[in-house]
Design a protein around this motif. Structure first.
Motif, short mmCIF file in Angstrom:
data_model
loop_
_atom_site.label_atom_id
_atom_site.label_comp_id
_atom_site.label_asym_id
_atom_site.label_seq_id
_atom_site.Cartn_x
_atom_site.Cartn_y
_atom_site.Cartn_z
N UNK A 89 0.82 -1.21 0.00
CA UNK A 89 0.00 0.00 0.00
C UNK A 89 0.86 1.26 0.00
N UNK A 90 2.01 1.19 0.65
CA UNK A 90 2.93 2.32 0.59
C UNK A 90 3.51 2.51 -0.80
N UNK A 91 3.87 1.41 -1.47
CA UNK A 91 4.47 1.53 -2.81
C UNK A 91 3.47 2.08 -3.82
N UNK A 92 2.19 1.73 -3.67
CA UNK A 92 1.17 2.24 -4.58
C UNK A 92 1.15 3.76 -4.57
N UNK A 93 1.20 4.35 -3.40
CA UNK A 93 1.03 5.80 -3.27
C UNK A 93 2.32 6.58 -3.48
N UNK A 94 3.48 5.96 -3.24
CA UNK A 94 4.74 6.72 -3.27
C UNK A 94 5.65 6.40 -4.45
N UNK A 95 5.46 5.25 -5.10
CA UNK A 95 6.38 4.84 -6.16
C UNK A 95 7.71 4.36 -5.63
N UNK A 96 7.81 4.15 -4.31
CA UNK A 96 9.08 3.81 -3.68
C UNK A 96 8.95 2.51 -2.90
N UNK A 97 10.05 1.78 -2.82
CA UNK A 97 10.06 0.56 -2.01
C UNK A 97 9.77 0.91 -0.56
N UNK A 98 8.97 0.10 0.09
CA UNK A 98 8.49 0.39 1.43
C UNK A 98 9.60 0.44 2.48
N UNK A 99 10.72 -0.25 2.24
CA UNK A 99 11.81 -0.23 3.22
C UNK A 99 12.52 1.12 3.28
N UNK A 100 12.39 1.92 2.25
CA UNK A 100 13.06 3.24 2.23
C UNK A 100 12.50 4.15 3.32
N UNK A 101 11.21 3.99 3.65
CA UNK A 101 10.62 4.84 4.68
C UNK A 101 10.14 4.00 5.86
N UNK A 102 10.78 2.83 6.04
CA UNK A 102 10.68 2.04 7.26
C UNK A 102 9.32 1.42 7.53
N UNK A 103 8.54 1.17 6.49
CA UNK A 103 7.37 0.32 6.67
C UNK A 103 7.86 -1.10 6.42
#
Length: 506
Positions: A89-103
């Motif tokens: 769900x984080x990648x859908x909204x940000x275009x970024x791998x979720x580990x980059x922002x600690x999810x």
């Protein structure tokens, strides 16, 4: 005439786009493909083999028709951004791998002041989302369904800087969401002190806890809850909300981005009576009947989404996506259609999911493609279409698939990467994966180094049965180096505590 030319030159020099209301004077839904509407539908724990067109046992006539539509790109290698809920769900909204922002994993909520529990990391306000990028162009954005990217209710003793992380903090104009997973029938029946009302149990033996919807219409009032029990299947309730929002947005002649994360078919799947009856007498267990009935209820709701778009005459220039947040739970009746692994795993069964994109204004013939696409591709793709530059102050892991939509490309430029179970300890044990147009490395890291790794040929071995690394050392070493370079980049992002904890925005 000269004045008009001067205005155009000034716009080009300043990088200013005309407002939506000035966009050629066309109402949305015309063939103005540079400003499409977007509806992103996502199921929950829905396996690659659960859909009818992939030989699933549940009835999915609407998704089957969508897959066969002359205006659909049918992706046989569509990937979720993670093997569990919140990361994707984080990648859908940000275009970024979720580990980059600690999810790191599925968000359990109740974040505390020190964010000490990895699973409780919400989506930081430092992340830039699709709704925020589209808003300057006049887009109206809404989300109805499962949020699962942080607490919506304030947590006693929570982080003092940002105690909650709700959709309104991330650019959504309207939202009505549950915080986390919930049953998909009589969703919030346990939220009311009505002893005469019985919650549907399905194949379960204990009543569900209270799972309510939340929103904020007025900041001065604060958090609001749904004041009545959801009637019928939750998938249809979500489409009711979608219809109401669309009616208002169309009347205002504004383009829209609508995110519909369904609850089906996460555990506590419960089918309503009408859908139960469709699977009675077919030698299924009650567990299977609830599972398949929930799938069909969601499919019927998806059919309603398409009907509503047609009613408002916006089908032609609406990008309609359907996918899942990860593969099925191993203990559920879910199917992977022969893929290895399940939810929580980075084998194909945990991350390869159904993927459909229907867009009549752009896609003129049915295309079945093994082009690899991942959920983080949505943001750069939309930016490419509407002419907005993705954020340049941070790595973007997704890739625009506009060339694929136009039929101009059959191969992906950049490899796709995943990592799971890092938990803020890059010296610990976790899995990392890299996949290109044909090959995939599945690696286990320990103490910052590759402990073991296998190379698979996904075009000829979709079940990941045979390690071919010894026979292809050049391919193996090149991909392994690319994976390690990416892992170092992710570690750099995640170690930036300001970014991970969302205390400021660059």
């Amino acid at each position: 005439m000269q004045a008009a030319v001067i205005v155009v030159v000034v716009i080009l020099l300043l990088g200013v786009r005309p407002s939506v209301t000035e966009n050629k004077g066309k109402p949305k839904g015309s063939n103005d493909v540079d400003m499409p509407n977007v509806v992103f539908m996502m199921a929950d724990d829905y396996g690659y083999g659960d859909v009818g067109y992939n030989n699933g046992p549940a009835e999915t006539p609407n998704l089957d028709a969508m897959a066969a539509s002359p205006h659909t790109l049918h992706l046989t290698r569509y990937y979720s951004g993670g093997p569990v809920c919140s990361p994707t769900r984080g990648t859908v909204l940000t275009g970024r791998n979720h580990n980059r922002y600690c999810i790191w994993s599925a968000n359990a909520g109740s974040n505390k002041d020190d964010f000490a529990v990895p699973e409780k990391m919400p989506l930081p306000p430092t992340e830039i989302t699709i709704p925020e990028l589209l808003k300057p162009l006049g887009y109206q954005s809404a989300i109805f369904g499962k949020w699962h990217l942080g607490d919506v209710k304030a947590v006693p003793g929570g982080n003092k800087k940002w105690n909650v992380s709700h959709p309104g903090m991330h650019g959504f104009n309207e939202w009505l969401v549950t915080e986390r997973s919930a049953q998909n029938y009589n969703l919030n029946c346990a939220c009311y002190n009505d002893t005469d009302r019985l919650c549907a149990l399905g194949h379960y033996t204990t009543p569900p806890p209270c799972y309510n919807y939340y929103t904020i219409h007025d900041p001065n009032v604060g958090l609001e809850t749904l004041s009545y029990p959801v009637q019928g299947d939750d998938s249809h309730f979500i489409v009711d909300l979608f219809t109401e929002f669309l009616n208002k947005t169309i009347s205002e002649k504004k383009p829209f981005f609508i995110y519909l994360p369904f609850h089906a078919v996460h555990i506590r799947y419960i089918a309503s009576l009408g859908y139960i009856e469709r699977y009675m007498g077919k030698n299924y267990t009650q567990n299977e009947i609830d599972y398949y009935g929930s799938i069909t209820a969601m499919d019927d709701a998806i059919g309603r989404v398409k009907t509503v778009l047609e009613k408002f005459n916006v089908t032609n220039n609406t990008m309609l996506w359907f996918t899942s947040d990860n593969g099925p739970l191993k203990s559920s009746p879910g199917r992977t259609n022969g893929l290895r692994g399940w939810k929580t795993e980075l084998y194909e069964g945990g991350i390869r999911v159904p993927g459909l994109i229907e867009w009549p204004a752009m896609i003129k013939k049915n295309i079945v493609s093994d082009f690899p696409v991942i959920s983080s591709d949505l943001l750069p793709t939309l930016c490419d279409i509407v002419g907005v530059e993705p954020p340049t102050d941070r790595p973007i892991d997704g890739e625009s698939i506009v060339p694929l939509l136009k039929g101009e490309s059959k191969v992906r430029n950049d490899s796709i990467k995943w990592a799971f179970n890092i938990h803020d300890n890059f010296e610990g044990s976790y899995h990392a994966v890299i996949s290109n147009n044909q090959y995939k490395i599945f690696a286990e890291y320990d103490m910052g180094k590759v402990k073991s790794a296998q190379l698979y040929d996904l075009l000829n071995d979709k079940g990941e049965t045979t390690d071919i690394s010894a026979k292809n050392p050049d391919i193996f070493e090149a991909l392994k180096k690319e994976l390690e370079d990416w892992r170092q980049s992710v570690q750099t992002s995640a170690k930036d505590k300001v970014q991970c904890m969302g205390l400021s925005r660059n």
